[in-house]
Design a protein around this motif. Sequence first.
Motif, PDB file in Angstrom:
ATOM      1  N   VAL A 104       0.513  -1.273  -0.161  1.00 43.98           N
ATOM      2  CA  VAL A 104       0.338   0.055  -0.224  1.00 43.98           C
ATOM      3  C   VAL A 104       0.545   1.200   0.207  1.00 43.98           C
ATOM      4  O   VAL A 104       1.036   2.500  -0.488  1.00 43.98           O
ATOM      5  CB  VAL A 104      -0.894   0.083   1.190  1.00 43.98           C
ATOM      6  CG1 VAL A 104      -2.096   1.148   1.445  1.00 43.98           C
ATOM      7  CG2 VAL A 104      -1.176  -1.369   0.967  1.00 43.98           C
ATOM      8  N   LEU A 109      -0.500  -1.164  -4.039  1.00 44.65           N
ATOM      9  CA  LEU A 109      -1.388  -1.491  -3.967  1.00 44.65           C
ATOM     10  C   LEU A 109      -2.876  -0.359  -3.470  1.00 44.65           C
ATOM     11  O   LEU A 109      -2.693  -0.009  -2.113  1.00 44.65           O
ATOM     12  CB  LEU A 109      -1.898  -2.831  -3.781  1.00 44.65           C
ATOM     13  CG  LEU A 109      -1.564  -4.249  -4.133  1.00 44.65           C
ATOM     14  CD1 LEU A 109      -1.509  -5.201  -2.630  1.00 44.65           C
ATOM     15  CD2 LEU A 109      -2.666  -4.856  -4.918  1.00 44.65           C
ATOM     16  N   SER A 110      -4.020  -0.187  -3.435  1.00 48.82           N
ATOM     17  CA  SER A 110      -4.495   0.611  -2.565  1.00 48.82           C
ATOM     18  C   SER A 110      -4.603  -0.451  -1.427  1.00 48.82           C
ATOM     19  O   SER A 110      -5.058  -1.032  -1.834  1.00 48.82           O
ATOM     20  CB  SER A 110      -6.303   1.227  -3.474  1.00 48.82           C
ATOM     21  OG  SER A 110      -7.009   0.241  -3.482  1.00 48.82           O
ATOM     22  N   MET A 113      -7.554  -2.378  -2.118  1.00 47.45           N
ATOM     23  CA  MET A 113      -6.930  -3.384  -2.579  1.00 47.45           C
ATOM     24  C   MET A 113      -6.542  -4.472  -1.869  1.00 47.45           C
ATOM     25  O   MET A 113      -6.781  -5.874  -2.284  1.00 47.45           O
ATOM     26  CB  MET A 113      -6.597  -3.400  -4.095  1.00 47.45           C
ATOM     27  CG  MET A 113      -6.621  -4.454  -5.141  1.00 47.45           C
ATOM     28  SD  MET A 113      -7.293  -5.667  -5.686  1.00 47.45           S
ATOM     29  CE  MET A 113      -8.381  -3.997  -6.877  1.00 47.45           C
ATOM     30  N   ALA A 114      -5.386  -3.926  -1.268  1.00 45.29           N
ATOM     31  CA  ALA A 114      -5.101  -5.081  -0.418  1.00 45.29           C
ATOM     32  C   ALA A 114      -5.977  -5.954   0.496  1.00 45.29           C
ATOM     33  O   ALA A 114      -5.962  -7.384   0.625  1.00 45.29           O
ATOM     34  CB  ALA A 114      -4.084  -4.086   0.539  1.00 45.29           C
ATOM     35  N   VAL A 117      -7.848  -8.388  -1.706  1.00 45.81           N
ATOM     36  CA  VAL A 117      -6.464  -9.762  -1.645  1.00 45.81           C
ATOM     37  C   VAL A 117      -6.288 -10.383  -0.665  1.00 45.81           C
ATOM     38  O   VAL A 117      -6.659 -12.077  -0.473  1.00 45.81           O
ATOM     39  CB  VAL A 117      -4.761  -9.095  -1.477  1.00 45.81           C
ATOM     40  CG1 VAL A 117      -4.176 -10.122  -1.443  1.00 45.81           C
ATOM     41  CG2 VAL A 117      -4.821  -8.581  -3.226  1.00 45.81           C
TER      42      VAL A 117
END
Length: 384
Positions: A104, A109-110, A113-114, A117
């Motif tokens: 991040v 990754l935002s 999004m992290a 994941v």
Amino acid sequence: MTADDSGAAPRDTDTGDEAVLDIPVNDPPGAGDEDDENNIAVRLEQLILGADRRYTPFQAARGAGVSMDLAARFWRAMGFADIGQVKALTEADVLALRRLAGLVEAGLLSEAMAIQVARSTGQTTARLADWQIDSFLEGLTEPQDSGLTRTEITYPLVELLLPELEEFLVYVWRRQLAAATGRVVRAQDDAEMVDRRLAVGFADLVGFTRLTRRLEEEELGELVEAFETTCSDLVAAHGGRLIKTLGDEVLFAADDAGIAAEIGLRLIETMAHDETMPELRVGIAFGTVTTRMGDVFGTTVNLASRLTSIAPKDTVLVDQAFAEELGRIGDAPVSEAEAAAAEKAAEEGTGTPPPTYRFALQPMWQRPVRGLGVVEPWLLSRRD
């Protein structure tokens, strides 16, 4: 639960925003067999995790350089429940937090999004771990002639299997990642990477509810496993992707309508030759599909599900868009009447031979489908 910067004991809050990972915490050991089982459970945890418990969640978050709030969100996304501030985490937990936070911070990754994941990985591996324990390890650790209990066999067995299973998991993941990346690269534009045109199909066992009342649990489990295994093998062998299994139903997808048609018919043909299996019905639709975390969503998916529910047993029903796509790629005639006329003309020597088609399509009666209006199903079959 929250903790201040001094590392003091957490206090309860209404929001629960600071709650963190569920690493199994054993009760104080009892006596006799219970004490032995607790000791083996701790030893198994150390073996699998590769480290001893050293940190509370607050200490792990501080060591990783992230806030307790973000740590809690990561832990929950991975599927772990709250444990307060028990000393239950390892160096690996700190490293995992640091890696996610680093992605991040680096802008790769935002934060959202992290967390996605973490959630997708947690959900997938949780199901895999449950399957391995319930189906694989349970069978191998069944006491037989050794005179040892399941508990006594489990530790050395896990010790032998763990590195092999870990290597195999990474291998399969890399293979699947390569295949998924290839599909994205072949997409025509950026929008197609998320909202893609796919053929989506459901295969459903007919009369499964009645079977659940008639079969013993073990027999039912074996039937479902055989069904899922057969579907998984056929879908993969013919170039499709198994999206998920739902006991008596599987969901699959393919980039090509011809591949999906072959899969649907193969499933029907294979199950029909297995006397232990109930009849099967398949519904396939073609259109724009939204993909998220390995799953598929949208009107096309809903239509495929509805077609499956109205399909006669041992048949494949497809929608108008799917029929048109088969015609476009040359796997089925756009018009059976025109194809028959072309064949007759070729036999009489007054026309050129028509293309060789793989599939035949027969229009069925239009009917209203709940939530989707009036649809015209097509019966898919092999061309003689």
